[in-house]
Design an enzyme around this catalytic site. Sequence first.
Site, mmCIF file in Angstrom:
data_model
loop_
_atom_site.group_PDB
_atom_site.id
_atom_site.type_symbol
_atom_site.label_atom_id
_atom_site.label_comp_id
_atom_site.label_asym_id
_atom_site.label_seq_id
_atom_site.Cartn_x
_atom_site.Cartn_y
_atom_site.Cartn_z
ATOM 1 C CG MET A 179 51.222 38.300 28.598
ATOM 2 S SD MET A 179 51.991 39.845 28.619
ATOM 3 C CE MET A 179 54.088 38.144 29.134
ATOM 4 C CG HIS A 206 49.973 29.739 27.772
ATOM 5 N ND1 HIS A 206 51.117 29.194 26.766
ATOM 6 C CD2 HIS A 206 49.743 30.166 28.678
ATOM 7 C CE1 HIS A 206 51.885 30.457 27.372
ATOM 8 N NE2 HIS A 206 51.266 30.897 28.210
ATOM 9 C CD GLU A 237 48.705 25.310 42.042
ATOM 10 O OE1 GLU A 237 50.377 25.008 41.415
ATOM 11 O OE2 GLU A 237 47.954 25.718 42.703
ATOM 12 C CE LYS A 238 56.492 30.887 34.895
ATOM 13 N NZ LYS A 238 56.619 31.291 33.581
ATOM 14 C CB VAL A 257 53.061 22.100 32.711
ATOM 15 C CG1 VAL A 257 53.222 21.716 32.109
ATOM 16 C CG2 VAL A 257 51.669 22.075 33.092
ATOM 17 C CB CYS A 281 56.189 25.156 30.162
ATOM 18 S SG CYS A 281 56.197 23.581 29.751
ATOM 19 C CB SER A 282 59.162 29.931 31.241
ATOM 20 O OG SER A 282 58.620 31.695 30.084
ATOM 21 C CB SER A 283 56.241 32.487 26.450
ATOM 22 O OG SER A 283 55.137 32.216 26.900
ATOM 23 N NE ARG A 284 59.420 37.877 29.917
ATOM 24 C CZ ARG A 284 58.267 38.480 30.432
ATOM 25 N NH1 ARG A 284 58.073 37.806 30.810
ATOM 26 N NH2 ARG A 284 57.859 39.556 30.372
HETATM 27 P P1 AMP Z 1 51.466 34.108 29.615
HETATM 28 O O1 AMP Z 1 51.537 34.350 28.540
HETATM 29 O O2 AMP Z 1 53.012 34.382 30.412
HETATM 30 O O3 AMP Z 1 51.479 35.762 30.880
HETATM 31 O O4 AMP Z 1 50.864 33.040 31.388
HETATM 32 C C1 AMP Z 1 49.370 33.395 30.952
HETATM 33 C C2 AMP Z 1 48.732 32.077 31.864
HETATM 34 O O5 AMP Z 1 49.494 31.279 31.718
HETATM 35 C C3 AMP Z 1 49.395 33.198 33.507
HETATM 36 O O6 AMP Z 1 47.989 32.400 34.685
HETATM 37 C C4 AMP Z 1 50.664 31.463 33.713
HETATM 38 O O7 AMP Z 1 50.567 31.345 34.588
HETATM 39 C C5 AMP Z 1 49.690 30.967 32.779
HETATM 40 N N1 AMP Z 1 51.302 29.665 32.957
HETATM 41 C C6 AMP Z 1 52.596 29.857 32.437
HETATM 42 N N2 AMP Z 1 53.835 28.830 32.598
HETATM 43 C C7 AMP Z 1 53.080 27.885 32.825
HETATM 44 C C8 AMP Z 1 52.865 26.457 33.239
HETATM 45 N N3 AMP Z 1 54.731 25.834 33.423
HETATM 46 N N4 AMP Z 1 52.642 25.699 33.783
HETATM 47 C C9 AMP Z 1 50.866 26.162 34.229
HETATM 48 N N5 AMP Z 1 51.226 27.045 34.009
HETATM 49 C C10 AMP Z 1 51.562 28.647 33.191
#
Ligand code: AMP
Length: 290
Positions: free
Chosen positions: A30, A37, A148-149, A176, A184-187
């Site tokens: 997203m 990512h 796996e998060k 990660v 790590c998270s976009s949020r």
């Molecule tokens: P998102 O953009 O949040 O929908 O995430 C896109 C992909 O990145 C999904 O498969 C998530 O599980 C993965 N992802 C998000 N955060 C992490 C992280 N900290 N470490 C590894 N993969 C991640």
Amino acid sequence: METVTTIAELRERLAPHRRAGRTIGFVPTMGYLHEGHLTLVGRARAENEVTVVSIFVNPLQFGANEDLAKYPRDLERDSALLAQAGVDFLFAPSVADMYSKPMETVVDVPKLGSELEGAARPGHFAGVATVVTKLFNIVQPHAAYFGEKDYQQVAIIRRMVEDLAQPVKITPVPTVREKDGLACSSRNVYLSPEQRAAAVIVPCALDEAVRLIRSGLKDVAAIEAQITRFIRTEPLAEPEVVALRHPETLAAIDTVSGPVLLLLFVRIGQTRLLDNRVIDIASENGMEAA
Ligand code: AMP
């Protein structure tokens, strides 16, 4: 890197690669990219000849009271990061292109999708399964990479692919983390400095569970209660899901007798943080989900 914004154009651009028999690796996201990512992208690149990354903030997976409108977006920065990472195609469709008519079709994995995070976010996983299926049909990748998060998401996607015989290999990638252990998270960008400092309680709670289980505690309800109390020692944190489950089926268990999944969903202010760990008492270390 080529940026493509319509389904038709992406199909056309990928066709010659498919005809030439090249393997296609796909990373759905997203956007508002971070190291997590980029690690998925690195795996996709290492294992495939062509790498496609999608950036699409999927309205179907957001509840009415969730953060769809304010979900962070920065396509220019994301695009530069992906080009630098050696991605071949960035697919960044508009909502109008992905859903030119209101969607009538739903892909759902209702049992796995209605508990844990799914219980707190009704409809979320059906939105995820539907958009991932549509993206698989558009990209037709050989392999797709998921973090796996989002442990429950990986379990649901794997089950969906198996049930529907979708011709794609699902590869989970370990979480990660920031230096202090926060995933790590976009949020994470929503967190104020004070909330960001408080958020470290989430990975600390995973460590605490490893300690409890190593010390011999086996009763699942007791461990969940202790972890809930541990998280509440941080006044800014509200645990919404604290669940020990079977790591493959996600089924509820009463006693720890082998590897277990600890899944956490913790609210800090308006922000919900997700984390998990597979804890294997047979091995000396609590390990990341494998
Ligand atoms: P998102 O953009 O949040 O929908 O995430 C896109 C992909 O990145 C999904 O498969 C998530 O599980 C993965 N992802 C998000 N955060 C992490 C992280 N900290 N470490 C590894 N993969 C991640």
